[in-house]
Scaffold this motif. Structure first.
Motif, PDB file in Angstrom:
ATOM      1  N   GLU A 202       4.760  -0.992  -2.793  1.00 54.16           N
ATOM      2  CA  GLU A 202       4.345   0.385  -3.051  1.00 54.16           C
ATOM      3  C   GLU A 202       4.775   1.354  -1.955  1.00 54.16           C
ATOM      4  O   GLU A 202       4.796   2.556  -2.163  1.00 54.16           O
ATOM      5  CB  GLU A 202       2.815   0.454  -3.185  1.00 54.16           C
ATOM      6  CG  GLU A 202       2.251  -0.330  -4.357  1.00 54.16           C
ATOM      7  CD  GLU A 202       2.501   0.356  -5.685  1.00 54.16           C
ATOM      8  OE1 GLU A 202       2.821   1.560  -5.663  1.00 54.16           O
ATOM      9  OE2 GLU A 202       2.392  -0.311  -6.730  1.00 54.16           O
TER      10      GLU A 202
ATOM     11  N   GLN B 136       0.843  -1.188   0.000  1.00 56.06           N
ATOM     12  CA  GLN B 136       0.000   0.000   0.000  1.00 56.06           C
ATOM     13  C   GLN B 136       0.884   1.245   0.000  1.00 56.06           C
ATOM     14  O   GLN B 136       1.809   1.354   0.811  1.00 56.06           O
ATOM     15  CB  GLN B 136      -0.913   0.020   1.229  1.00 56.06           C
ATOM     16  CG  GLN B 136      -1.812  -1.196   1.358  1.00 56.06           C
ATOM     17  CD  GLN B 136      -2.846  -1.265   0.252  1.00 56.06           C
ATOM     18  OE1 GLN B 136      -3.355  -0.241  -0.201  1.00 56.06           O
ATOM     19  NE2 GLN B 136      -3.159  -2.483  -0.183  1.00 56.06           N
ATOM     20  N   LYS B 137       0.598   2.172  -0.884  1.00 52.35           N
ATOM     21  CA  LYS B 137       1.388   3.402  -0.920  1.00 52.35           C
ATOM     22  C   LYS B 137       1.080   4.285   0.275  1.00 52.35           C
ATOM     23  O   LYS B 137       1.963   4.954   0.832  1.00 52.35           O
ATOM     24  CB  LYS B 137       1.109   4.150  -2.225  1.00 52.35           C
ATOM     25  CG  LYS B 137       2.053   5.323  -2.480  1.00 52.35           C
ATOM     26  CD  LYS B 137       1.878   5.870  -3.880  1.00 52.35           C
ATOM     27  CE  LYS B 137       2.901   6.954  -4.165  1.00 52.35           C
ATOM     28  NZ  LYS B 137       2.781   7.475  -5.551  1.00 52.35           N
TER      29      LYS B 137
ATOM     30  N   SER C 197      10.381   3.162  -2.316  1.00 49.15           N
ATOM     31  CA  SER C 197      11.104   2.818  -3.538  1.00 49.15           C
ATOM     32  C   SER C 197      12.295   1.948  -3.181  1.00 49.15           C
ATOM     33  O   SER C 197      12.835   2.019  -2.073  1.00 49.15           O
ATOM     34  CB  SER C 197      11.569   4.089  -4.266  1.00 49.15           C
ATOM     35  OG  SER C 197      12.440   4.843  -3.447  1.00 49.15           O
TER      36      SER C 197
END
Length: 648
Positions: A641, A182-183, A644
């Protein structure tokens, strides 16, 4: 995994596994389950093998996802495991190794399947997988809740084996791994509610204490326990041969290698339980508060006390407990090589007033400070997050005047021992890129707090400060030139200008702080800083461009006075002066310069204040550590997500 399976390539063809994931339902009372969890599978020993295992499990797990709504076999596997957990304590006491081995295998199998399930489906869909065919009894949610509590109970149980405790901690980490995909930060969910409320809530303090205890003990993996199964006569030969292979297989479970974010193979972790427990503790402590409930694990971390504290625990401190602070302090000093240990140190210093007071009262703070300074000294070998946390720790410590005085005494001691000079090492804090605002702000603030106390910079530190100032000056001029060129060439909408303005603001803020540190040393203890004066005279041209800058005019007055005064005295001393003669002139001049010629500024003192919504930084950071350092865990970078792959 699966009866008589010893190679990853055999998994897809293993008859027991094919039955588990197949289309036929298997009753809990069938002998099939004993056969399924009696395997001697050699578990992966490094990140590459962990990846191979994951890839082999995925198609099996996907088949189970498809068939489980009709068979309910996954729920039955959980029932088999839960039934065995009730007898684990007795089995451990009786050294019933076969029973323990099967219980471990069942838990290992559940963990591997859950890991794929979590990657392939939502929490709600996973919720349904736990007990298809039992909806009529309305027990789906109950079984999942019981399973989660079962994992927590295993984690806090001291009467089970190393292998099962390690696997229980690891499985809890896996259950929380939804966050990886999940971002946005997860602020609620089914798993969160179960772990923070209900029966799990009553185990909060025991779980946090146990995880800390695992970290403190730093217990190594037990050696292969083949001696437990020594044969007694010829009849024992077959049993010995079977279980000896099992012990070897279990040993490899404990030496799994974590997968690095860049796919670099890692050596087996010698302290897997300690490592995994610390990661789980950080995950729990950094969970966000629920809509109408606080994070109980953070509460436990913030209020636990020393075992030697005889005062009664306050009633308004939920989930409080006592633990040996001396043992915890020793473990923290010894383990600062890892990001997660440094993050735990930060958490305790910042959030637990009892632990902070204890650490600041220690007379051997050099045992803690030197490893932190070593992180900064070898900054090129560390990721930026690790450096950032080390700097914040220094800043928090230097808020205490007594600490600053004690550190100054340690500096003299370490110099006499020809060891690292903390201030000299501290000057190397400036090695990160100049554009990193938070790194520089915190390192300068820490140095300023120490300078305010003893106001003395050694030769190397003075040189490094001036060198950093030169880098910042160069960066300032470059950004200013880019902004000017952008203004001249601007056509229509230009989104770059605000970025240039922000960059300049950050750089000028750091430059201002550096000038304040230099000014504090000059105005308050000029006679103690001949090295700084020497460096200022040697690089005096660096400061010319800032003399008329509106942001620095006031602070530049003292630097102009000092540079002008000592330049005149050096001219009067003659030409072709040796370094020793220059230093002699500076030393005498420092005594002669009237103090009233230097403008007084308020004493520098900085205090660390956590940013708003700190979870936006800490939760991705914690999960990046789980991703890269989790023992025996591999996640494909594709689909992650939360952060990075090149972060940190």
């Amino acid at each position: 995994m699966g009866a008589n399976t010893s190679q990853v390539s055999d998994l897809s063809e293993n008859p027991s596994l094919r039955t588990l994931v197949g289309t036929e339902s298997v009753s809990q009372n069938e002998p099939f389950w004993n056969q399924l969890i009696s395997f001697t599978f050699i578990s992966p020993a490094n990140s590459g093998d962990s990846k191979i295992l994951e890839e082999a499990v995925i198609p099996l797990a996907k088949t189970l996802i498809e068939n489980n709504p009709r068979t309910g076999n996954f729920g039955t596997l959980i029932k088999v495991f839960l039934s065995r957990t009730k007898e684990l304590k007795i089995s451990t006491e009786c050294q019933d190794q076969l029973f323990i081995w099967q219980a471990h295998n069942a838990l290992f199998m559940i963990r591997c399947l859950l890991k794929v399930f979590i990657r392939e489906m939502s929490e709600e869909e996973l919720h349904q997988q736990f007990s298809y065919q039992e909806r009529a009894t309305n027990s789906t949610g109950g079984k999942r809740f019981i399973l989660l509590c079962g994992f927590v109970c295993l984690c806090v149980c001291r009467d089970i084996t190393y292998s099962i405790l390690f696997e229980a901690v690891t499985t809890l980490l896996v259950l929380f791994s939804y966050q990886l995909f999940q971002k946005d930060i997860l602020r609620d969910g089914i798993i969160y509610q179960h772990i923070m409320k209900g029966r799990c809530l009553s185990l909060t303090s025991r779980l946090v204490k146990t995880l800390l205890y695992n970290f403190i003990r730093q217990e190594k993996c037990p050696p292969p326990a083949t001696h437990i199964f020594q044969p007694h006569g010829e009849e024992g030969g077959m049993l010995y041969g079977l279980v000896s292979g099992v012990a070897s297989g279990l040993w490899s479970v404990f030496t799994l290698g974590g997968s690095g974010a860049k796919g670099v193979e890692q050596e087996p972790n010698p302290l897997p339980l300690s490592n995994q427990s610390l990661l789980l503790l950080l995950v729990l402590a950094n969970l966000t508060d629920g809509p109408d409930w606080p994070n109980p694990y953070r509460q436990a971390v913030t209020c636990f006390r020393n075992t030697q504290d005889t005062s009664s625990l306050l009633a308004d401190q939920p989930h409080s407990f006592q633990i040996n602070f001396n043992s915890l302090y020793t473990a923290l000093c010894e383990q600062q090589r890892s990001d997660q240990a440094t993050l735990l140190l930060y958490t305790l210093l910042h959030q637990n007033a009892n632990m902070r007071t204890y650490m600041l009262s220690r007379t051997d703070m050099d045992n803690l400070v030197m490893p932190i300074l070593e992180i900064l000294y070898h900054v090129e070998e560390r990721n930026s997050h690790h450096v950032y946390m080390a700097l914040i720790i220094l800043l928090i410590l230097t808020e205490d005047d007594a600490f600053n005085r004690s550190v100054h005494e340690v500096v003299v001691l370490t110099l006499n021992n020809n060891s690292l000079d903390p201030l000299c090492v501290g000057s190397d804090l400036f090695a990160p890129p100049p554009q990193d605002k938070y790194l520089h702000t915190n390192c300068l603030a820490a140095l300023a707090n120490m300078s305010a106390q003893f106001r003395c910079l050694h030769q190397y530190a003075a040189q490094r400060i001036i060198s950093l100032f030169a880098l910042l000056s160069k960066k300032h001029n470059k950004v200013l030139e880019q902004a000017t060129q952008s203004l001249r060439g601007r056509t229509g909408d230009n989104n770059a200008l605000p970025d240039y303005a922000q960059d300049l603001s950050v750089i000028e803020e750091v430059i201002r702080m550096m000038l304040e540190i230099i000014n504090s040393c000059l105005a308050n203890s000029l006679h103690l800083n001949p090295n700084l004066v020497y460096a200022l005279l040697y690089k005096r041209e660096l400061f010319e461009q800032f003399r008329m800058h509106p942001s620095f005019q006031d602070i530049m007055q003292n630097l102009d006075t000092v540079i002008g005064f000592f330049s005149t005295r050096l001219e009067q001393a003659g030409s072709d002066l040796s370094v020793e003669r220059v230093q002699e002139v500076i030393m005498k001049g420092a005594q002669a310069l009237p103090k009233d010629r230097l403008k007084k500024f308020p004493e520098l003192k900085f205090k660390y204040v956590e940013e708003d919504q700190p979870e936006d930084f800490f939760i991705p950071y914690v999960w990046s550590l789980v991703f890269s350092s989790g023992v025996g865990l591999y996640w494909s970078p594709q689909g992650v997500e939360l952060f990075s792959m090149d972060s940190g």
